[in-house]
Motif scaffolding. Structure first.
Motif, PDB file in Angstrom:
ATOM      1  N   LYS A 194       0.803  -1.211   0.000  1.00  0.00           N
ATOM      2  CA  LYS A 194       0.000   0.000   0.000  1.00  0.00           C
ATOM      3  C   LYS A 194       0.846   1.276   0.000  1.00  0.00           C
ATOM      4  CE  LYS A 194      -3.534  -2.721   0.463  1.00  0.00           C
ATOM      5  NZ  LYS A 194      -4.381  -3.035  -0.689  1.00  0.00           N
ATOM      6  N   LYS A 195       2.162   1.144  -0.090  1.00  0.00           N
ATOM      7  CA  LYS A 195       3.048   2.289   0.051  1.00  0.00           C
ATOM      8  C   LYS A 195       2.708   3.382  -0.946  1.00  0.00           C
ATOM      9  CE  LYS A 195       7.317   1.696  -1.080  1.00  0.00           C
ATOM     10  NZ  LYS A 195       8.723   1.263  -1.076  1.00  0.00           N
ATOM     11  N   GLU A 196       2.401   2.964  -2.175  1.00  0.00           N
ATOM     12  CA  GLU A 196       2.147   3.952  -3.211  1.00  0.00           C
ATOM     13  C   GLU A 196       0.669   4.329  -3.285  1.00  0.00           C
ATOM     14  OE1 GLU A 196       4.599   5.350  -4.679  1.00  0.00           O
ATOM     15  OE2 GLU A 196       6.056   4.005  -3.719  1.00  0.00           O
ATOM     16  N   GLU A 197      -0.161   3.671  -2.490  1.00  0.00           N
ATOM     17  CA  GLU A 197      -1.584   3.933  -2.567  1.00  0.00           C
ATOM     18  C   GLU A 197      -1.944   5.099  -1.654  1.00  0.00           C
ATOM     19  OE1 GLU A 197      -5.659   1.592  -1.365  1.00  0.00           O
ATOM     20  OE2 GLU A 197      -3.988   0.468  -2.214  1.00  0.00           O
ATOM     21  N   LYS A 198      -2.677   6.048  -2.171  1.00  0.00           N
ATOM     22  CA  LYS A 198      -3.054   7.206  -1.378  1.00  0.00           C
ATOM     23  C   LYS A 198      -4.233   6.850  -0.477  1.00  0.00           C
ATOM     24  CE  LYS A 198      -1.507  10.672  -4.732  1.00  0.00           C
ATOM     25  NZ  LYS A 198      -1.917  11.826  -5.583  1.00  0.00           N
ATOM     26  N   ARG A 199      -4.069   7.111   0.812  1.00  0.00           N
ATOM     27  CA  ARG A 199      -5.152   6.877   1.761  1.00  0.00           C
ATOM     28  C   ARG A 199      -5.447   8.197   2.469  1.00  0.00           C
ATOM     29  NH1 ARG A 199      -6.649   1.865   1.768  1.00  0.00           N
ATOM     30  NH2 ARG A 199      -5.221   0.104   1.691  1.00  0.00           N
ATOM     31  N   ASP A 200      -6.731   8.443   2.711  1.00  0.00           N
ATOM     32  CA  ASP A 200      -7.070   9.655   3.437  1.00  0.00           C
ATOM     33  C   ASP A 200      -6.838   9.439   4.927  1.00  0.00           C
ATOM     34  OD1 ASP A 200      -9.280   8.224   4.476  1.00  0.00           O
ATOM     35  OD2 ASP A 200     -10.563   8.895   2.841  1.00  0.00           O
ATOM     36  N   GLY A 201      -6.951  10.507   5.675  1.00  0.00           N
ATOM     37  CA  GLY A 201      -6.676  10.437   7.096  1.00  0.00           C
ATOM     38  C   GLY A 201      -7.578   9.472   7.834  1.00  0.00           C
ATOM     39  N   ALA A 202      -8.853   9.397   7.412  1.00  0.00           N
ATOM     40  CA  ALA A 202      -9.791   8.499   8.081  1.00  0.00           C
ATOM     41  C   ALA A 202      -9.384   7.044   7.894  1.00  0.00           C
ATOM     42  CB  ALA A 202     -11.200   8.733   7.539  1.00  0.00           C
ATOM     43  N   GLN A 203      -8.951   6.685   6.690  1.00  0.00           N
ATOM     44  CA  GLN A 203      -8.538   5.305   6.444  1.00  0.00           C
ATOM     45  C   GLN A 203      -7.276   4.958   7.219  1.00  0.00           C
ATOM     46  OE1 GLN A 203      -8.364   5.064   2.127  1.00  0.00           O
ATOM     47  NE2 GLN A 203     -10.331   4.011   2.079  1.00  0.00           N
ATOM     48  N   LYS A 204      -6.328   5.901   7.291  1.00  0.00           N
ATOM     49  CA  LYS A 204      -5.116   5.646   8.058  1.00  0.00           C
ATOM     50  C   LYS A 204      -5.444   5.405   9.529  1.00  0.00           C
ATOM     51  CE  LYS A 204      -2.070   8.323   5.007  1.00  0.00           C
ATOM     52  NZ  LYS A 204      -1.216   9.534   4.889  1.00  0.00           N
ATOM     53  N   LYS A 205      -6.384   6.172  10.044  1.00  0.00           N
ATOM     54  CA  LYS A 205      -6.775   5.997  11.442  1.00  0.00           C
ATOM     55  C   LYS A 205      -7.445   4.644  11.643  1.00  0.00           C
ATOM     56  CE  LYS A 205      -9.319   8.182  15.209  1.00  0.00           C
ATOM     57  NZ  LYS A 205     -10.171   9.332  15.619  1.00  0.00           N
ATOM     58  N   GLU A 206      -8.272   4.226  10.679  1.00  0.00           N
ATOM     59  CA  GLU A 206      -8.938   2.923  10.786  1.00  0.00           C
ATOM     60  C   GLU A 206      -7.914   1.796  10.794  1.00  0.00           C
ATOM     61  OE1 GLU A 206     -11.839   2.596  11.606  1.00  0.00           O
ATOM     62  OE2 GLU A 206     -13.164   4.093  10.702  1.00  0.00           O
ATOM     63  N   ILE A 207      -6.877   1.930   9.976  1.00  0.00           N
ATOM     64  CA  ILE A 207      -5.825   0.910   9.949  1.00  0.00           C
ATOM     65  C   ILE A 207      -5.138   0.839  11.306  1.00  0.00           C
ATOM     66  CG2 ILE A 207      -3.604   0.281   8.942  1.00  0.00           C
ATOM     67  CD1 ILE A 207      -4.588   1.435   6.294  1.00  0.00           C
ATOM     68  N   GLN A 208      -4.823   1.997  11.874  1.00  0.00           N
ATOM     69  CA  GLN A 208      -4.167   2.031  13.181  1.00  0.00           C
ATOM     70  C   GLN A 208      -5.031   1.355  14.250  1.00  0.00           C
ATOM     71  OE1 GLN A 208      -3.475   6.222  13.699  1.00  0.00           O
ATOM     72  NE2 GLN A 208      -1.631   6.236  12.426  1.00  0.00           N
ATOM     73  N   LEU A 209      -6.331   1.620  14.213  1.00  0.00           N
ATOM     74  CA  LEU A 209      -7.234   1.011  15.189  1.00  0.00           C
ATOM     75  C   LEU A 209      -7.302  -0.501  15.006  1.00  0.00           C
ATOM     76  CD1 LEU A 209     -10.148   3.632  15.077  1.00  0.00           C
ATOM     77  CD2 LEU A 209      -8.532   3.271  16.951  1.00  0.00           C
ATOM     78  N   ALA A 210      -7.358  -0.944  13.757  1.00  0.00           N
ATOM     79  CA  ALA A 210      -7.427  -2.391  13.493  1.00  0.00           C
ATOM     80  C   ALA A 210      -6.146  -3.085  13.926  1.00  0.00           C
ATOM     81  CB  ALA A 210      -7.696  -2.633  12.006  1.00  0.00           C
ATOM     82  N   VAL A 211      -5.009  -2.463  13.644  1.00  0.00           N
ATOM     83  CA  VAL A 211      -3.726  -3.038  14.052  1.00  0.00           C
ATOM     84  C   VAL A 211      -3.662  -3.144  15.572  1.00  0.00           C
ATOM     85  CG1 VAL A 211      -1.242  -2.601  14.140  1.00  0.00           C
ATOM     86  CG2 VAL A 211      -2.476  -2.326  11.989  1.00  0.00           C
TER      87      VAL A 211
END
Length: 357
Positions: free
Chosen positions: A26-43
């Motif tokens: 996903k390094k090159e994939e653009k994610r918005d702030g909400a998606q990044k936060k969701e990933i952090q919560l899931a991790v």
């Protein structure tokens, strides 16, 4: 009894390499702030369960099944399916995160030793750093964001690619965090499943998992990388739709799919393999032979002229057998694969039930 062959005696090249880990892919994939936060919560949810905290299962998340296939680079490709309870959802979008950790790497990390004198806050402590570095590393992880359509809310298939061995698979399903103030908290589920990935690279005669298929569809064009993530049973120019369970109506067909690995070959890189399909009916704790199909012969006479194991071509076997002549009841299908050049055989079995409707 009439029988219809499906995609039998064909050689296929399955270019299954698997996707990279979450942060590389996903390094090159653009994610918005909400998606990044969701990933952090899931991790974080996965971290907590891996550390021994009780798992929450608000969404009825359950492991359904997994399959094993040979991939590139001495690895296995493992498509898997989880199920959820649609009645438990209150949101409209789902975050699905999965992490694979080798059992050998998942042992509890020893407690960090006391901070030496003169290192009051421990920031410069080498022991503290070593303890942090000793934390288990994932062999694979990935994430998906998907709308909660009726189909997606019930069964979701994804995949991972790892070498042979025993692994713990952590799956997190989480409703997207609501934007409204005072909205109910997002529901979450975390499960852990242990899987043992076979070694398809040791040169021994072997097969992929025996997949019971609801149907097998041709693919007119190759899938994109994202489509492949979302449809892990798409391979080459076909896509398998696995059966939901092993109960089949008399009006249906029993369709199977399997790949054969590591057959010995002749001087022209051609194998000589036969595949037998034998059906047994179960009754009163015993079973007896019911019927069989004609053996499949996979050799230089039946395979395409350009078939070459050195080019990575793989043997595919499968049949679609109408069940109209099968009385209602329980059955066992035995598939025997014989490598005539190596003089070796292996068998694969699957149980199924025939119902009136």
């Amino acid at each position: 009894m009439t029988r219809r062959w499906q995609a039998c005696a064909l050689a296929v090249t399955i270019a299954i390499v698997g996707s990279a880990t979450l942060f590389a892919q996903k390094k090159e994939e653009k994610r918005d702030g909400a998606q990044k936060k969701e990933i952090q919560l899931a991790v974080k949810l996965a971290d907590d369960v891996a550390a021994g905290q009780p798992a929450t299962n608000d969404l009825g998340l359950a492991w359904a099944h997994e399959d094993f296939m040979k991939a590139a680079g001495n690895k296995d490709y493992v498509p898997f399916t989880v199920t959820l309870d649609p009645s438990k959802f209150s949101g409209s979008n789902l975050v699905l995160y999965w992490r694979v950790v080798a059992k050998a790497a998942a042992a509890p990390t020893p407690a960090a030793p006391a901070v030496p004198a003169g290192k009051k806050d421990g920031k410069d402590s080498k022991d503290s750093k070593d303890s942090k570095d000793a934390a288990p590393k994932s062999a694979y992880e990935d994430v998906s964001f998907l709308p909660l359509t009726p189909a997606a809310a019930q069964r979701v298939s994804r995949s991972f690619t790892v070498p042979a061995g025993a692994y713990d698979v952590f799956v997190v399903a989480k409703e997207a965090t609501p934007n409204q103030k005072n909205a109910p908290a997002a529901k979450v589920s975390v499960i852990k499943e242990t899987v043992t990935v076979p070694d398809f690279w040791n040169g021994d005669l072997n097969t992929s998992s025996l997949i019971m298929a609801q149907r097998i569809d041709p693919l007119p064009t190759p899938l994109t990388q994202q489509q492949q993530v979302e449809r892990p049973y798409a391979m080459g120019q076909m896509e398998i739709v696995p059966a939901v369970d092993t109960k089949f109506s008399k009006k249906a067909e029993l369709s199977t799919f399997m790949l054969i690995y590591n057959p010995k070959t002749d001087s022209g890189s051609k194998p000589d393999v036969s595949v037998e399909y034998n059906f047994y009916v179960k009754s009163g704790g015993t079973e007896k032979f019911f019927n069989k199909t004609n053996p499949q012969n996979l050799n230089r006479q039946t395979l395409p002229p350009d078939f070459d194991t050195n080019a990575g071509h793989q043997l595919q076997t499968g049949q679609a057998v109408p069940l109209a002549s099968f009385p209602e009841g329980d059955y066992r299908l035995e598939i025997k694969v014989t490598d005539k050049i190596a003089n070796k055989s292996i068998t694969r079995d699957v149980n199924f039930t025939v119902t009136a409707s």
